[in-house]
Structures are given as C-alpha cells and as structure tokens.
Scaffold this active site. Structure first.
Site, PDB file in Angstrom:
ATOM      1  CG  ASN A   2       2.427  18.720  29.928  1.00 43.22           C
ATOM      2  OD1 ASN A   2       1.441  17.976  30.002  1.00 43.22           O
ATOM      3  ND2 ASN A   2       3.589  18.426  30.484  1.00 43.22           N
ATOM      4  CD1 TRP A   3      -3.662  21.881  29.267  1.00 39.29           C
ATOM      5  CD2 TRP A   3      -5.584  20.739  29.107  1.00 39.29           C
ATOM      6  NE1 TRP A   3      -4.568  22.679  28.615  1.00 39.29           N
ATOM      7  CE2 TRP A   3      -5.764  22.005  28.508  1.00 39.29           C
ATOM      8  CE3 TRP A   3      -6.657  19.849  29.119  1.00 39.29           C
ATOM      9  CZ2 TRP A   3      -6.970  22.407  27.923  1.00 39.29           C
ATOM     10  CZ3 TRP A   3      -7.859  20.235  28.541  1.00 39.29           C
ATOM     11  CH2 TRP A   3      -8.013  21.513  27.953  1.00 39.29           C
ATOM     12  CE  LYS A   4       3.446  19.871  33.884  1.00 42.25           C
ATOM     13  NZ  LYS A   4       4.434  20.325  34.861  1.00 42.25           N
TER      14      LYS A   4
ATOM     15  CG  HIS B 181       7.322  16.277  31.546  1.00 41.17           C
ATOM     16  ND1 HIS B 181       7.450  16.404  32.905  1.00 41.17           N
ATOM     17  CD2 HIS B 181       6.962  17.496  31.080  1.00 41.17           C
ATOM     18  CE1 HIS B 181       7.164  17.654  33.250  1.00 41.17           C
ATOM     19  NE2 HIS B 181       6.864  18.344  32.155  1.00 41.17           N
TER      20      HIS B 181
ATOM     21  CD  GLU C  68       5.555  17.139  35.968  1.00 41.80           C
ATOM     22  OE1 GLU C  68       4.609  16.801  35.238  1.00 41.80           O
ATOM     23  OE2 GLU C  68       5.763  18.327  36.300  1.00 41.80           O
TER      24      GLU C  68
ATOM     25  CD  GLU D 285       9.148  21.161  30.243  1.00 40.36           C
ATOM     26  OE1 GLU D 285       8.262  21.984  30.038  1.00 40.36           O
ATOM     27  OE2 GLU D 285       8.927  20.044  30.755  1.00 40.36           O
TER      28      GLU D 285
ATOM     29  N   GLY E 128       6.766  24.306  37.667  1.00 43.01           N
ATOM     30  CA  GLY E 128       5.718  24.436  38.683  1.00 43.01           C
ATOM     31  C   GLY E 128       6.165  25.183  39.921  1.00 43.01           C
TER      32      GLY E 128
ATOM     33  CB  SER F  35       7.748  28.988  36.075  1.00 38.67           C
ATOM     34  OG  SER F  35       7.665  28.020  37.103  1.00 38.67           O
TER      35      SER F  35
ATOM     36  N   GLY G  43       3.037  24.557  31.318  1.00 35.93           N
ATOM     37  CA  GLY G  43       2.255  23.683  32.187  1.00 35.93           C
ATOM     38  C   GLY G  43       1.076  24.428  32.782  1.00 35.93           C
ATOM     39  N   GLY G  44       1.244  24.890  34.009  1.00 29.82           N
ATOM     40  CA  GLY G  44       0.149  25.524  34.763  1.00 29.82           C
ATOM     41  C   GLY G  44      -0.596  26.598  33.986  1.00 29.82           C
TER      42      GLY G  44
HETATM   43  P1  13P Z   1       4.908  24.818  34.501  1.00 25.73           P
HETATM   44  O1  13P Z   1       4.681  25.761  33.350  1.00 25.73           O
HETATM   45  O2  13P Z   1       3.694  24.603  35.348  1.00 25.73           O
HETATM   46  O3  13P Z   1       6.135  25.188  35.285  1.00 25.73           O
HETATM   47  O4  13P Z   1       5.218  23.370  33.867  1.00 25.73           O
HETATM   48  C1  13P Z   1       6.157  23.267  32.853  1.00 25.73           C
HETATM   49  C2  13P Z   1       6.096  21.913  32.293  1.00 25.73           C
HETATM   50  O5  13P Z   1       6.430  20.934  32.957  1.00 25.73           O
HETATM   51  C3  13P Z   1       5.580  21.751  30.931  1.00 25.73           C
HETATM   52  O6  13P Z   1       5.814  20.482  30.434  1.00 25.73           O
END
Ligand code: 13P
Length: 249
Positions: free
Chosen positions: A10-12, A94, A96, A164, A170, A204, A225-226
């Site tokens: 997920n590149w956000k 998600h 977020e 999640e 993050g 993470s 994510g990251g």
């Molecule tokens: P991180 O891997 O950066 O913690 O993010 C997880 C995430 O929100 C994937 O959707």
C-alpha cells in the site's frame, strides 16, 4: 480450495511516475514467488502501474473507492473506474481513511459491495487502537468491525481481510506473533467463508519480521506500507513468503 499467500503493498499518498521502475525491479522476485503480489499505488498512477505490470506476476489495486457507480462526487473514484484503470483489488476501510475521512463500518460495507459488483476483490481493513488493546477489547472491537463491514451478498464473497492494529501502522511496532495468531484465528472463526478467505497482517511488516509473521497458520499474507516503497525491502518480504522452486511437487 486452498488459500494462496498474498503480499500486498500500500503506497498510500506516496510515489510518482519516476517511482514506477519499482515494477521492473520487483518482477523477477515476483515471478519466483510462491505468492500473489499486489501493489496499490495512488489512483493517479494506477493505469501506468498496470501497464508496468503487464507480463509480470504482479497486479495492481486501488486504495479506496466510492460506494456509488457514478455521479456528483467530486474527487472520488468508483470501483468500475479502478477496474478500467487495471485494478484487480481495492483496499477499503483502511484505518487512515476511517480516521481522516470518518468512514464508518456501514460505509465500508457499501463500498465493498460496490467493489464486488465491479469485479474487484475488496481488501477490507480492520484493527483496534492502542487504548482498545490495552483495555483487553481488541478481539471484541475487530469482531464488531467485521460484523458491520463485510458485504451482505454471500454468493460472491471473494474478499480479503487485512488485520492492521492501528498502533502498529507506521510506528515500527508490530503485534507479537501470539497476539497476531490469536486475532487471525478469531477473525477466521467469524468469516462466512473461513476456508477460502485470505487474512493479511499489516502494521510495520519489514524484511526482518516477515518470515515469523507469514509462518503463522492463519496469516495468509501481508499488507505492507512503508516497506513497499523500496523495491529491495518489498522483494525481501516477498522472498519471506517462499519460492515456487521450494515447493514439494
Ligand atoms: P506500515 O507497513 O508502514 O506500518 O503500514 C501498514 C499499512 O497501513 C498498510 O496498509
């Protein structure tokens, strides 16, 4: 039917046209992987990312869609638009989006139904906050999110769940393997199609912890994510899922 591992990135709100070299870098690892590989870039990059995946084992998905098919919804995209741009999946609910846009479970359910109608696989995210976990309510919270966000049309239940924990996203913190195992088992017990639904862990996930998480019975993959922004890190996570050549034939 057995569940196939899914490693999803997920590149956000990250990435640019210049970052699309990522797909060429990851393609050889994806080809060897004993897993499906999905990248969810921002909507603006979806069509180009889909072209960059042509001929590879990778697929692309959206990060959200509107519940309506079309209409006066400035700034939104429909599930059919994502599909037309080349998406196979769409992340929904998600944390977020739940936090930034006040998305409710009912809205997530409506979006999931729209995604299924458009032929997309919804990746429905659930997860508890730190306060909820500390209060011993993690499973109760996730169970209630699931009950209210899963689509109601059970004849077309091709979907993916992503657990999640909000406090692990993050932050560099991950849930313990014991807590992940317990949560994924609790989620599976509550699914209408427990044997075939993929349950991903997200929060993470890194090259250093991917193998331990992916080796758990009820963990069918990761939502990253990251670490999905760097081809080397994402490739290492894919490798943690195992290679086709390691399969016993
Ligand atoms: P991180 O891997 O950066 O913690 O993010 C997880 C995430 O929100 C994937 O959707």
């Amino acid at each position: 039917m057995t569940r196939r591992t899914l490693i999803a990135g997920n590149w956000k709100m990250n990435g640019s046209v210049a970052a699309l070299g990522f797909f060429d870098a990851v393609a050889p690892v994806a080809k060897e992987a004993d897993a499906d590989i999905l990248i969810c870039p921002p909507a603006t990059l979806l069509a180009q990312a889909a072209s960059a995946c042509t001929g590879s084992e990778m697929r692309v998905g959206g990060q959200d869609c509107h519940a309506a098919v079309s209409g006066a919804h400035t700034g939104d995209v429909s599930a059919a638009m994502l599909r037309e741009a080349g998406a196979s999946h769409v992340i929904l609910g998600h944390s977020e989006r739940r936090a930034d846009h006040g998305e409710s479970d009912a809205l997530v359910r409506a979006k999931a139904e729209a995604a299924l109608q458009a032929g997309l696989v919804p990746v429905i995210c659930v997860g508890e906050s730190r306060e909820e976990r500390e209060a011993g309510r993690a499973i109760e919270v996730v169970a209630s999110q699931l009950a209210a966000s899963l689509p109601e049309n059970p004849d077309r239940m091709t979907l993916v769940i992503a657990y999640e924990p909000v406090w692990a996203i993050g932050t560099g913190l991950t849930a313990s393997v014991e807590d992940v195992a317990a949560m994924h088992e609790a989620i599976r017990e509550r699914l209408p199609e427990p044997l075939t639904t993929c349950i991903l862990y997200g929060g993470s996930v890194k090259p250093g912890n991917a193998k331990d998480l992916l080796s758990l019975d009820d963990v069918d993959g990761a939502l990253v994510g990251g670490a999905s922004l760097k081809s080397t890190d994402f490739s290492a996570i894919i490798e943690a899922a195992g290679r086709k050549s390691e399969l016993v034939r």
